[in-house]
Design an enzyme around this catalytic site. Structure first.
Site, short mmCIF file in Angstrom:
data_model
loop_
_atom_site.label_atom_id
_atom_site.label_comp_id
_atom_site.label_asym_id
_atom_site.label_seq_id
_atom_site.Cartn_x
_atom_site.Cartn_y
_atom_site.Cartn_z
N SER A 240 35.75 40.60 43.58
CA SER A 240 36.29 41.06 44.85
C SER A 240 37.15 42.28 44.60
O SER A 240 37.31 42.71 43.46
CB SER A 240 37.11 39.96 45.51
OG SER A 240 38.32 39.81 44.80
N LYS A 241 37.69 42.80 45.68
CA LYS A 241 38.47 44.04 45.60
C LYS A 241 39.57 43.98 44.56
O LYS A 241 39.89 44.98 43.94
CB LYS A 241 39.08 44.35 46.96
CG LYS A 241 38.07 44.87 47.94
CD LYS A 241 38.74 45.75 48.98
CE LYS A 241 37.74 46.18 50.04
NZ LYS A 241 37.59 45.17 51.10
N ARG A 242 40.12 42.79 44.37
CA ARG A 242 41.26 42.79 43.45
C ARG A 242 40.84 42.98 42.01
O ARG A 242 41.67 43.20 41.14
CB ARG A 242 42.13 41.56 43.69
CG ARG A 242 41.72 40.31 43.14
CD ARG A 242 42.39 39.11 43.78
NE ARG A 242 41.49 38.00 43.63
CZ ARG A 242 41.30 37.38 42.48
NH1 ARG A 242 42.00 37.71 41.43
NH2 ARG A 242 40.41 36.43 42.38
#
Ligand code: GLU
Ligand code: ZN
Length: 464
Positions: A240-242
């Site tokens: 994911s984005k993180r």
């Protein structure tokens, strides 16, 4: 291995950018098609009108083009094919492979709650199947009647997966407004597009039983399936984005080659001995499902950067040039000069991304360099000024401007002033390139030539 019957598809839902995971699915489909001389089809699954956007469609097409994953047919848009899907419903009803469900939402909610309370899977219990012969003038959905039995999915990656139909509910194939639903349209499309192999993420494995049953109900040939393992971050959580940039275009903006991305993606869940670096042709030749792993691929951004650095060292001049031109404008005459190639070769060891590379080239491509206040303070000091002046005087006299004569002139200045290399070398490097990370200073002087070098030293001296 030419098998022109191989027809595969990439079928993204246009709800966001082209994601790393989507790009990997597209790549594996592309490689499989190329390997077998088959066809690669692009289908945009935009039936969710609330979440699908034109911007996302554009981003997906753009990302695929950038990666060079060129499709042979399409893009087909599911939103333009409703009439085709709907045309299969009447026969399903007639043959009692589907039935009208008149249950109201509240009734369905209540049914699920009761099942949950009994610790059972909250599935539709098929109550309207019994009433299938009465046609009422009331809002209704159309449900597929899941037959009794089991389905064995013979997955090219996962092996045999057996599913008891008791686990599969009578799914809705058309909503009360008549619009067909996801699993139904996918099956109609894959059948009509004569897809031979469905290659997709294993988050779709759950849909596969339903889809196989729908193929059978409609009398379509069932394709082969290959479900690819998930891609996880290094902490083993779903990517994911993180975990950093997950949109393919972000890597273009950060200065990665499209080929770096393809090479990196091919190793996410697939391996070929311990080989890491692949040309596109090598990937096509080596790709197979036997070597697709069952366990998730781990996304490692450091490895991606390492690969890009590898290609910065290896790629032919023209490709590097094209890459850095995304980041800087190069005047035509400088670009066409043989010196440009020299600039690039002198910098290959110093950049990891094309963005960094482009910045390093500005000493040659631009006339006005911006020296940061920190560098000015650290290197363009009062102490350094007389040494730079002394060198300048000598350079102005120098007739034969070559690496050797420049080196000799520089060394002579050091000796006469009784200073060390760094006392003059570092200020000179900043003056000529506005950067601490440049190739050797004689190479820079040589590349810039006498007039530009002298002009630059004079300009900077004036502000020192
Ligand atoms: N549209 C689906 C997705 O974006 C893919 C469905 C499929 O490949 O069958 O995940
Ligand atoms: Zn019902």
């Amino acid at each position: 291995m030419t098998d022109t019957n191989v027809r595969v598809r990439f079928a993204p839902s246009p709800t966001g950018f082209l994601h790393i995971g989507g790009a990997r699915t597209a790549l594996f489909n592309y490689l499989y098609a190329k390997k077998h001389g088959g066809k690669f089809i692009l289908r945009i699954e935009d039936t969710d009108s609330e979440r699908s956007t034109q911007a996302a469609v554009d981003a997906i097409l753009d990302g695929m083009q950038w990666l060079g994953l060129n499709w042979d047919e399409g893009p087909f848009f599911q939103s333009q094919r409703y009439d085709i899907y709907k045309s299969y419903i009447p026969k399903m009803l007639e043959e009692e492979k589907a039935y009208r469900c008149y249950c109201k939402p509240e009734e369905l909610d209540q049914m699920r709650d009761e099942l949950k309370a009994q610790k059972k899977k909250p599935m539709y219990d098929g109550r309207c199947w019994e009433k299938r012969h009465q046609v009422l003038d009331q809002p209704h959905t159309i449900r597929f009647r899941v037959p009794e039995g089991t389905t064995v999915i013979d997955d090219l990656v996962k092996g045999q997966v057996t599913v008891d139909h008791k686990e599969v509910e009578d799914l809705i194939i058309a909503r009360s407004d008549g619009t067909p639903t996801y699993n139904f349209v996918v099956v109609v499309d894959d059948a009509l597009m004569e897809i031979s192999h469905v290659i997709r993420g294993d988050d779709h494995l759950n849909n596969t039983t339903k889809q196989i049953l729908l193929y059978e109900a409609m009398g379509f040939a069932i394709p082969a399936f290959a479900h690819l393992p998930l891609i996880l971050g290094q902490d083993k959580a779903r990517l994911s984005k993180r975990h950093g940039a997950t949109a393919v275009q972000m890597y273009r903006d950060m200065g990665y080659f499209p080929h770096t991305i393809n090479n990196f993606l091919v190793r996410l869940g697939w391996s070929h001995k311990d080989q890491e670096i692949f040309s596109m042709q090598e990937m096509i030749e080596a790709f197979n499902f036997e070597a697709v792993g069952k366990s998730p691929g781990i996304f490692n951004p450091e490895k991606l950067l390492w690969m890009n650095q590898h290609y910065i060292k290896e790629k032919p001049y023209t490709e590097i040039l094209q890459g850095i031109e995304q980041f800087i404008a190069i005047p035509e005459d400088r670009k066409n000069s043989p010196l440009m190639e020299k600039v690039i070769d002198s910098l290959r060891d110093r950049a990891k991304t094309l963005d960094e590379f482009a910045k390093l080239c500005t000493f040659y491509t631009e006339d006005q360099l911006i020296i940061t206040p920190e560098d000015q303070q650290a290197f363009l000091t009062k102490e350094a000024k007389p040494y730079v002046q002394a060198l300048l005087a000598k350079l102005q006299e120098l007739q034969d401007w070559t690496h050797d004569t420049l080196e000799a002139t520089f060394n002579q200045t050091l000796e006469e002033n009784n200073i060390k290399f760094k006392d003059l070398g570092q200020p000179l490097r900043i003056i000529l390139t506005a950067s601490k990370f440049s190739p050797g200073i004689y190479v820079i002087l040589e590349i810039l030539g006498k007039d530009r070098s002298i002009k630059r030293i004079e300009d900077v001296l004036a502000m020192m």
